[in-house]
Design an enzyme around this catalytic site. Structure first.
Site, PDB file in Angstrom:
ATOM      1  N   GLY A  91       0.808  -1.209   0.000  1.00 53.71           N
ATOM      2  CA  GLY A  91       0.000   0.000   0.000  1.00 53.71           C
ATOM      3  C   GLY A  91       0.841   1.258   0.000  1.00 53.71           C
ATOM      4  O   GLY A  91       0.488   2.256  -0.641  1.00 53.71           O
ATOM      5  N   SER A 155      -5.689   8.105   5.707  1.00 54.29           N
ATOM      6  CA  SER A 155      -4.313   7.605   5.757  1.00 54.29           C
ATOM      7  C   SER A 155      -3.374   8.752   5.467  1.00 54.29           C
ATOM      8  O   SER A 155      -3.582   9.518   4.519  1.00 54.29           O
ATOM      9  CB  SER A 155      -4.083   6.489   4.732  1.00 54.29           C
ATOM     10  OG  SER A 155      -2.709   6.146   4.676  1.00 54.29           O
ATOM     11  N   ASP A 297      -0.486   0.379  13.187  1.00 52.95           N
ATOM     12  CA  ASP A 297       0.273  -0.854  12.951  1.00 52.95           C
ATOM     13  C   ASP A 297       0.533  -1.636  14.234  1.00 52.95           C
ATOM     14  O   ASP A 297       0.862  -2.824  14.188  1.00 52.95           O
ATOM     15  CB  ASP A 297       1.599  -0.545  12.259  1.00 52.95           C
ATOM     16  CG  ASP A 297       1.421  -0.256  10.773  1.00 52.95           C
ATOM     17  OD1 ASP A 297       0.334  -0.550  10.237  1.00 52.95           O
ATOM     18  OD2 ASP A 297       2.365   0.272  10.153  1.00 52.95           O
ATOM     19  N   LYS A 324      -6.436  -2.766   6.295  1.00 53.42           N
ATOM     20  CA  LYS A 324      -5.024  -3.110   6.130  1.00 53.42           C
ATOM     21  C   LYS A 324      -4.910  -4.351   5.243  1.00 53.42           C
ATOM     22  O   LYS A 324      -5.811  -4.660   4.467  1.00 53.42           O
ATOM     23  CB  LYS A 324      -4.378  -3.324   7.500  1.00 53.42           C
ATOM     24  CG  LYS A 324      -4.326  -2.071   8.367  1.00 53.42           C
ATOM     25  CD  LYS A 324      -3.347  -1.054   7.809  1.00 53.42           C
ATOM     26  CE  LYS A 324      -3.153   0.123   8.743  1.00 53.42           C
ATOM     27  NZ  LYS A 324      -2.114   1.062   8.232  1.00 53.42           N
ATOM     28  N   ARG A 371       1.509  -8.882  10.094  1.00 51.71           N
ATOM     29  CA  ARG A 371       1.465  -8.483  11.502  1.00 51.71           C
ATOM     30  C   ARG A 371       0.595  -9.427  12.335  1.00 51.71           C
ATOM     31  O   ARG A 371       0.851  -9.605  13.532  1.00 51.71           O
ATOM     32  CB  ARG A 371       0.991  -7.031  11.626  1.00 51.71           C
ATOM     33  CG  ARG A 371       1.951  -6.066  10.949  1.00 51.71           C
ATOM     34  CD  ARG A 371       1.741  -4.633  11.361  1.00 51.71           C
ATOM     35  NE  ARG A 371       2.537  -3.748  10.519  1.00 51.71           N
ATOM     36  CZ  ARG A 371       3.830  -3.481  10.699  1.00 51.71           C
ATOM     37  NH1 ARG A 371       4.476  -4.037  11.706  1.00 51.71           N
ATOM     38  NH2 ARG A 371       4.468  -2.671   9.879  1.00 51.71           N
ATOM     39  N   LYS A 397       6.400 -10.064   3.641  1.00 57.31           N
ATOM     40  CA  LYS A 397       5.999  -8.710   3.264  1.00 57.31           C
ATOM     41  C   LYS A 397       6.831  -7.657   3.967  1.00 57.31           C
ATOM     42  O   LYS A 397       7.175  -6.631   3.367  1.00 57.31           O
ATOM     43  CB  LYS A 397       4.510  -8.514   3.568  1.00 57.31           C
ATOM     44  CG  LYS A 397       3.972  -7.143   3.216  1.00 57.31           C
ATOM     45  CD  LYS A 397       2.483  -7.064   3.474  1.00 57.31           C
ATOM     46  CE  LYS A 397       1.959  -5.647   3.310  1.00 57.31           C
ATOM     47  NZ  LYS A 397       2.151  -5.122   1.951  1.00 57.31           N
TER      48      LYS A 397
END
Length: 417
Positions: A91, A155, A297, A324, A371, A397
């Site tokens: 992203g 964002s 995050d 996300k 994550r 990633k």
């Protein structure tokens, strides 16, 4: 890839955190837009960083990659050498590069994984011609505009994207941010990196940024600092498992995820400042309310901490977790419930009542989210029985060596490919 993680205590209590992906994206882009050759040190070639490297090559930048550093010969005008940019599932790459490639003068295709194009791009629509197709978009140039107005709660990457591109404009541009201005620290990070490449950006007031036109980026040498969002995983290991030295980070960072330190203090988490990092000590954690607006995050690993803290924790302003790599609220809630964690949620708030003991002995899923994998892996070390995590390759990633680093600490892990 599947991984089986056994409950275990740390045998070796020191880890060095990989470089900040957020800083690396920004430095690679700035270097690619600079006159001269830049050297970027402390680089980790995760899938997201490789996506940004691929994108700047399409811009015409020349990139020489070595084990932990790279050289970039930049371009001084936006004249891409191709018309297709493969961004995989990054992203950051997509949102940062759209305003830059919009200067190309001809249509540019961005292609990637399906989930990526389910994430919002609409803030660019009033300013950039974008055609939306299945699993790709086509960027066709700028619309006519005077200044830019963006909502601050979608964002910060949209703001940063314009900050990279607007110095190439012939006129000065004001970016007005409608409050609430969330993730402001990421904009500060972008401005810091731009400044290192001699691009001037300045705040007019707390919700308005002036970008001067007709500027030139200048090549420089830069070392990428350690990543606080990755620090949070090993810090949590120290707080829940056994004392852990986490090194390779700056104590004066601009990274918004440094908020993790303040959050764990409020949860009775104990740590000490040491040279090049921190010592995190096994702690009796207590619940608290957590505002995730400026550090989304951290969401998955904070859910893990809350599940092991005494009392009821509320995590609010968490709605962006739903857009996300996965819907992280849904993903973590579904997996934690398999362990009988007391967790509920609504659209943007998560409610967790902690316990000190969870059994394990089940199969968990990553939801193809790096994550989520890492958060569940840390929790797995504290369970009564081992768990299997499916689709664990998602770590590539952002942190390809995550399981290697975990095993080096003495955690028992079996990997099935």
């Amino acid at each position: 890839m599947k991984v089986k993680i056994y409950p275990d205590f740390i045998q070796h209590n020191e880890v060095t955190i990989p470089p900040s992906k957020s800083f690396a994206h920004r430095a690679i882009i700035c270097a690619s837009l600079s006159e001269g050759v830049s050297k970027l040190e402390h680089i980790d070639y995760s899938e997201d960083i490789l996506a940004t490297i691929n994108a700047v090559k399409v811009l015409g930048a020349k990139v020489e990659m070595y084990d932990t550093y790279l050289y970039i010969q930049g371009v001084t005008s936006i004249k891409p050498i191709g018309n297709t940019v493969e961004v995989n599932e990054s992203g950051s790459t997509l949102r940062f590069m759209i305003p830059i490639f919009a200067l190309a003068g001809f249509p540019i295709r961005f292609v990637g994984k399906p989930r990526l194009f389910q994430r919002p791009l609409y803030p660019y629509n009033p300013f950039i011609h974008i055609e939306y197709h299945e699993n790709e978009i086509v960027v066709c140039g700028y619309k006519s505009f005077n200044d830019i107005q963006l909502d601050g709660n979608v964002s910060s990457q949209f703001i940063s994207g314009f900050l990279f591109a607007l110095p190439f404009m012939n006129q000065d541009t004001f970016i007005e941010i409608n409050p609430p201005f969330e993730s402001k620290s990421y904009v500060a990070m972008t401005m810091d990196v731009l400044n290192r490449f001699q691009v001037e950006i300045q705040y007019v007031n707390e919700h308005c940024i002036l970008v001067k036109g007709n500027q030139r980026y200048r090549a420089t040498k830069m070392k990428i600092e350690g990543d606080y969002s990755q620090l949070a995983f090993f810090a949590t290991l120290g707080l829940l498992n056994d004392d852990m030295k986490v090194k390779g980070v700056s104590h004066t960072t601009l990274q918004g995820d440094r908020a993790f330190l303040d959050i764990i203090q409020r949860m009775n988490g104990q740590y000490q400042v040491i040279e090049d990092g921190y010592l995190f000590c096994k702690s009796h954690l207590k619940s608290c309310d957590i505002d995730l607006a400026n550090c989304p995050d951290l969401g998955p690993i904070l859910m893990v901490l809350a599940s092991k803290a005494e009392g009821a924790t509320t995590i609010y302003n968490a709605g962006r977790l739903r857009i996300k790599e996965s819907d992280r609220i849904f993903a973590m809630e579904e997996e934690l419930k398999k362990l009988y964690v007391d967790i509920e949620s609504d659209e943007s708030t998560i409610y967790i009542r902690g316990s000190f003991q969870y059994n394990g002995d089940c199969i968990l899923d990553s939801h193809n989210d790096h994550r989520v994998v890492m958060a569940l892996s840390i929790l797995a070390t504290t369970l009564n029985k081992p768990v299997m995590i499916e689709h664990a390759e998602a770590i590539k990633k952002s942190y390809p060596s995550f399981f290697d680093d975990l095993k080096a600490l003495g955690i028992s892990i079996e990997i099935y490919t």
